[in-house]
Design a protein around this motif. Structure first.
Motif, PDB file in Angstrom:
ATOM      1  N   SER A 103      40.632  48.369  37.156  1.00 35.84           N
ATOM      2  CA  SER A 103      41.445  47.167  37.386  1.00 35.84           C
ATOM      3  C   SER A 103      41.780  46.890  38.853  1.00 35.84           C
ATOM      4  CB  SER A 103      42.755  47.239  36.604  1.00 35.84           C
ATOM      5  OG  SER A 103      42.510  46.920  35.283  1.00 35.84           O
ATOM      6  N   SER A 104      40.950  47.397  39.745  1.00 35.70           N
ATOM      7  CA  SER A 104      41.195  47.096  41.160  1.00 35.70           C
ATOM      8  C   SER A 104      40.620  45.731  41.519  1.00 35.70           C
ATOM      9  CB  SER A 104      40.615  48.200  42.051  1.00 35.70           C
ATOM     10  OG  SER A 104      39.255  48.427  41.748  1.00 35.70           O
ATOM     11  N   GLY A 105      39.900  45.111  40.583  1.00 34.09           N
ATOM     12  CA  GLY A 105      39.367  43.761  40.804  1.00 34.09           C
ATOM     13  C   GLY A 105      37.880  43.723  41.092  1.00 34.09           C
ATOM     14  N   LYS A 106      37.200  44.846  40.901  1.00 38.73           N
ATOM     15  CA  LYS A 106      35.777  44.931  41.248  1.00 38.73           C
ATOM     16  C   LYS A 106      34.929  43.853  40.587  1.00 38.73           C
ATOM     17  CE  LYS A 106      35.426  49.048  39.510  1.00 38.73           C
ATOM     18  NZ  LYS A 106      36.819  49.209  39.034  1.00 38.73           N
ATOM     19  N   SER A 107      34.995  43.810  39.242  1.00 36.91           N
ATOM     20  CA  SER A 107      34.069  42.898  38.550  1.00 36.91           C
ATOM     21  C   SER A 107      34.407  41.436  38.836  1.00 36.91           C
ATOM     22  CB  SER A 107      34.031  43.179  37.052  1.00 36.91           C
ATOM     23  OG  SER A 107      35.289  43.008  36.487  1.00 36.91           O
ATOM     24  N   THR A 108      35.702  41.131  38.950  1.00 36.79           N
ATOM     25  CA  THR A 108      36.083  39.729  39.220  1.00 36.79           C
ATOM     26  C   THR A 108      35.509  39.270  40.558  1.00 36.79           C
ATOM     27  OG1 THR A 108      38.120  40.138  38.012  1.00 36.79           O
ATOM     28  CG2 THR A 108      38.058  38.159  39.389  1.00 36.79           C
ATOM     29  N   ARG A 115      47.925  43.681  36.002  1.00 30.44           N
ATOM     30  CA  ARG A 115      46.753  42.787  35.900  1.00 30.44           C
ATOM     31  C   ARG A 115      46.124  42.888  34.520  1.00 30.44           C
ATOM     32  NH1 ARG A 115      43.675  44.289  41.568  1.00 30.44           N
ATOM     33  NH2 ARG A 115      45.162  43.313  42.991  1.00 30.44           N
ATOM     34  N   ARG A 116      45.935  44.126  34.038  1.00 28.97           N
ATOM     35  CA  ARG A 116      45.335  44.328  32.716  1.00 28.97           C
ATOM     36  C   ARG A 116      46.246  43.774  31.611  1.00 28.97           C
ATOM     37  NH1 ARG A 116      40.485  47.415  32.487  1.00 28.97           N
ATOM     38  NH2 ARG A 116      39.473  45.889  33.818  1.00 28.97           N
ATOM     39  N   GLU A 171      45.929  40.074  31.573  1.00 26.43           N
ATOM     40  CA  GLU A 171      44.613  39.733  31.033  1.00 26.43           C
ATOM     41  C   GLU A 171      44.623  39.854  29.495  1.00 26.43           C
ATOM     42  OE1 GLU A 171      41.255  41.621  33.189  1.00 26.43           O
ATOM     43  OE2 GLU A 171      40.465  42.057  31.213  1.00 26.43           O
ATOM     44  N   MET A 199      47.380  40.994  46.810  1.00 31.56           N
ATOM     45  CA  MET A 199      46.366  40.014  47.260  1.00 31.56           C
ATOM     46  C   MET A 199      45.823  39.226  46.066  1.00 31.56           C
ATOM     47  SD  MET A 199      44.027  42.120  49.983  1.00 31.56           S
ATOM     48  CE  MET A 199      42.947  40.847  50.642  1.00 31.56           C
TER      49      MET A 199
END
Ligand code: CDP
Ligand code: CDP
Length: 222
Positions: A13-18, A155-156, A159, A205
């Motif tokens: 959930s650090s935002g990699k895929s997004t 974030r998760r 989501e 961010m």
């Protein structure tokens, strides 16, 4: 402009895929979600009742089945043979077992082989845990995304709420911490920042801000 390889690693959930998806679309590159490949194998192991500790049986599954992607306008679909498993591999039973399946060296060797084939020609944005260190060690751009565990759990949680899935925040946070622990302490290719990767702490961010920061790094390579 020369087609380069972009490796994006970091914890859950650090935002990699997004951000990887947005960058791939903007650049006209292939997006490769390596986590989805480990998830697909875990899903197969669950459906076939394979012990997550049985390394040989897991490797046999890799040899007997084909994990592939299909990019549509809207999303990236994941397939095992001809069955579409895009949603199924995100279910909690898969999430909670995937780090056990992914710890085996022989399983990782098979996955890395496939990932390197996808990334061979360049023009790829690949995200995972070991992309900068093991899969694409020569990638021109290596990013290591992090964020506080509280923010990643938030974030998760958000989501899940948007998808109508009810979850307990504390449980979600514990699951993320447990997976981070297993991923960073395993013997083979643990989650680790490559020496030449740029670390971005995305706590606080927005997605666009992170994309912009990476685009600036990419622009120095062209
Ligand atoms: O998106 P999320 O952070 O939930 O995880 P993911 O990228 O879908 O990856 C799921 C799991 O696969 C990780 O927790 C790791 O155990 C494993 N994985 C890995 O070992 N190596 C990779 N290159 C990608 C994922
Ligand atoms: O792939 P990874 O597990 O690293 O994370 P992700 O699935 O891309 O992102 C997890 C959630 O955080 C998604 O719902 C994103 O929209 C959100 N996110 C965010 O709110 N702010 C960011 N800077 C990056 C992602």
């Amino acid at each position: 402009m020369k087609k380069i390889s972009i490796a994006i690693d970091g914890p859950a959930s650090s935002g990699k895929s997004t951000v990887a998806k947005i960058l791939a679309k903007k650049l006209g590159y292939i997006y490769c979600d390596t986590g989805a490949m480990y998830r697909a194998l875990t899903y197969l192991a669950i459906t076939k009742n394979i012990d997550f500790e049985d390394e040989k049986a897991l490797v046999d599954l890799c040899l007997e089945h084909r994990i592939s992607f299909e990019q549509t306008e809207k999303e990236q679909l994941v397939f095992i043979d001809r069955a579409q498993v895009t949603e199924a591999i995100r279910q909690p039973d898969v999430t909670n077992a995937v780090s056990i399946v992914a710890k085996h060296g022989a399983v990782r060797a098979k996955m890395v082989e496939l990932q390197q084939m996808i990334g061979r020609a360049g023009g790829v944005v690949m995200d995972g845990r070991d992309i900068g260190t093991a899969v694409l060690p020569d990638a021109e751009v290596k990013i290591f995304l992090v964020a506080s565990v509280i923010e990643r759990a938030q974030r998760r949680y958000k989501e899940n709420q948007e998808k109508g899935i009810s979850t307990d925040f504390e449980t979600l946070k514990k699951e993320i911490e447990q997976r981070d622990y297993l991923d960073s302490t395993r013997k083979v290719s643990p989650l680790k920042q490559a020496v030449d990767a740029v670390k971005i702490d995305t706590t606080g961010m927005g997605i666009e801000e992170v994309v912009k920061a990476i685009e600036e790094i990419i622009s120095t390579k062209n």
